[in-house]
Structure formats: structure tokens, C-alpha cells
Design an enzyme around this catalytic site. Structure first.
Site: not given
Length: 157
Positions: A68-69
Site C-alpha cells: 500500500a501507499d
């Protein structure tokens, strides 16, 4: 049973999985986080989440890998993490009395399948100029996109 691998060093993502009672391990990759400027912001971020998870998936091909980011987007600019108190103060001053959007992309590798998506939230800050110095001193801004954590001390904004 397959194990779940979090491909992220983020303490917030780790806390989220722990809070939900999910059994997992952490093994984060270190990749070039340069975004492809030719793509729309959501696609850029989705590509980054996939890029973060892919090398960990290669390492654990039979397990579930989550990458994720998160970014803060304000006036057509990506606001990353502040490197120091001065940068944190500048970022927070820009966000004061204004709206910005927080985007989070997630990529989930499950054997040969990749599920990826982006979610966004519009965030409105009140006039926070009188709160910034105390917030900077709290060190809560360190390591956070946009120099704040809405789930922690930044909730006062």
C-alpha cells in the site's frame, strides 16, 4: 493455510492489521518510489502499491501479500513526508484553512491474482496556524505524508 505478508514498514498499517486480529508478518521491499507523471494520480499510486508488493510476492509466491501507499494531494501537487521540522511547518501552513485529498492505493497478491484499488478522502483543515508549533514539537508528523496523522495527533486539525 497461507500466511499474510505486509509489504510495508508503516506502523499505521501494522496497527490496523493487529487491531483487526489478523495474523501476519512484515517484509517490506525497498524500491524506487518515483511515480509515472504521465498517468492520472490514482493510476500512479496503484502502480506504486503494486511495485512495492511484487518483490515480496516473488519471495512468498504462495502467500497473500499486501502492499500500500498513501499520498496527500493539494492544489495539483503531491505532498510527501517532511524531512525536518521546517518542511513540516511549511506543509501544514499550506494545508491550513484548505481542502486536500488523501489517496491510498492497495495491492493484494494472492498466488497469481492481483487485486488493486485506490480510495480517496477529501480532508478539510480549519485554521491550524495556532496549533502547528505544538504539533511539530509532538513529533507526530514524522514519517507521515502531508506531515500529519489524522488517526493520531493530527485529528485536532
Amino acid at each position: 493455510m497461507n500466511k499474510i505478508v505486509l509489504a510495508s514498514q508503516s506502523p499505521r498499517r501494522k496497527d490496523l492489521l493487529e487491531r483487526e486480529g489478523i495474523d501476519f508478518i512484515v517484509d517490506a521491499s525497498s524500491i524506487d518510489e518515483t511515480l509515472d507523471e504521465s498517468l492520472p494520480i490514482e493510476e500512479r499510486l496503484k502502480q506504486l502499491a503494486i511495485s512495492k508488493a511484487r518483490p515480496i510476492h516473488d519471495k512468498y509466491p504462495n502467500d497473500i501479500v499486501i502492499g500500500a501507499d498513501t499520498i496527500v494531494y493539494h492544489k495539483d501537487c503531491i505532498i510527501g513526508k517532511a524531512n525536518n521540522e521546517h518542511e513540516a511547518r511549511e506543509i501544514l501552513m499550506k494545508l491550513s484553512k484548505d481542502k486536500h485529498t488523501v489517496y491510498t492505493a492497495v495491492a493484494i497478491f494472492d498466488k497469481n491474482e492481483i487485486i488493486s484499488f485506490v480510495d480517496s478522502t477529501d480532508v478539510y483543515f480549519r485554521d491550524i496556524k495556532d496549533l502547528i508549533n505544538d504539533y511539530i514539537e509532538s513529533k507526530d508528523w514524522i514519517g507521515k505524508a502531508g506531515a500529519y496523522g489524522i488517526q493520531s495527533g493530527g485529528s485536532i486539525f
